[in-house]
Write an enzyme that holds these catalytic residues in place. Sequence first.
Site, short mmCIF file in Angstrom:
data_model
loop_
_atom_site.label_atom_id
_atom_site.label_comp_id
_atom_site.label_asym_id
_atom_site.label_seq_id
_atom_site.Cartn_x
_atom_site.Cartn_y
_atom_site.Cartn_z
N ILE A 36 0.88 -1.11 -0.02
CA ILE A 36 0.04 0.01 -0.04
C ILE A 36 1.03 1.43 -0.10
CG2 ILE A 36 -1.89 -1.06 1.09
CD1 ILE A 36 -1.33 0.18 3.57
N CYS A 37 0.44 2.13 -0.59
CA CYS A 37 1.46 3.47 -1.05
C CYS A 37 1.59 4.49 0.28
CB CYS A 37 0.71 4.43 -2.07
SG CYS A 37 1.47 5.99 -1.98
N ILE A 38 2.50 4.59 0.70
CA ILE A 38 2.58 5.35 2.10
C ILE A 38 1.81 6.54 2.09
CG2 ILE A 38 4.95 6.17 1.52
CD1 ILE A 38 5.50 5.69 4.67
N SER B 8 -1.64 6.26 2.10
CA SER B 8 -2.26 5.51 3.41
C SER B 8 -2.24 6.33 4.53
CB SER B 8 -1.38 4.34 3.82
OG SER B 8 -1.38 3.21 2.64
#
Lengths: 130, 116
Positions: free
Chosen positions: A77-79, A82
């Site tokens: 998941i893209c930081i 997120s």
Amino acid sequence: MKFTLAVHGAPHNSQAALSAYRFARAVLRRGHQLQRVFFYHDGVQTASTLAVPPQEETDVGALWVGLHEETGTELDICIAASLKRGMLDETERDRYERNAANVHPAFQIAGLGVLIEAAIECDRLVTFRA
Amino acid sequence: MNVLFLITDSPYRTQRVVETLEAALVAAVFDQQVSVLLKGDAVWSALPDQDVSELDRRSVLKILTALPEYDVEHLYVCAESLAERGLEADTLGTPVETLTASEQRALLDRSERVIS
């Protein structure tokens, strides 16, 4: 053939995560490699341990966790996407001093560079939009 | 590698345009040949004089204007989408290259990866 999937839609507000899941299963069934699945935009919410879908709806997050446990497929998941949506693992919870973590351990928090690298390395990048 | 970011969403309805442009910047930092194509309602992203002070949002135009600094090679805009909205390329807030439908097909053909 090496596949990378990008999932951009929210799990319970779009068909993206479910369609991507079915596609992932089909990729593996046909003997292709699934390098990783990258969740971006609202797609990052798929990793939440706190979603409680009603009985008549599919638990999309649980499907992906099952796929990861069976096949070891990396789920990222893209930081940046997120953090702003309140999706934190324990490291980010501690870093930003929040009171809870809600990212399932089957998912890793990763930078956008991981998506770009995966897009370059794979033979096919397939995006599931909202 | 030629990577095309295809954007079709209206700039301020969601975060999609900003987040897709962020991905385009990262791809450029990774030394890829990056192009951005604005199509449909995404062409509104290039309107001049965007005042975002009352939206409390980042200016999409500001990000578009910064693309060349990050070595994003091309900012394309769909000619038909502009015409449908009564817009002209030379009145936009940043320089763009307009593409007809057949030129967009050729762009998609030569792009090795498309992220939308």
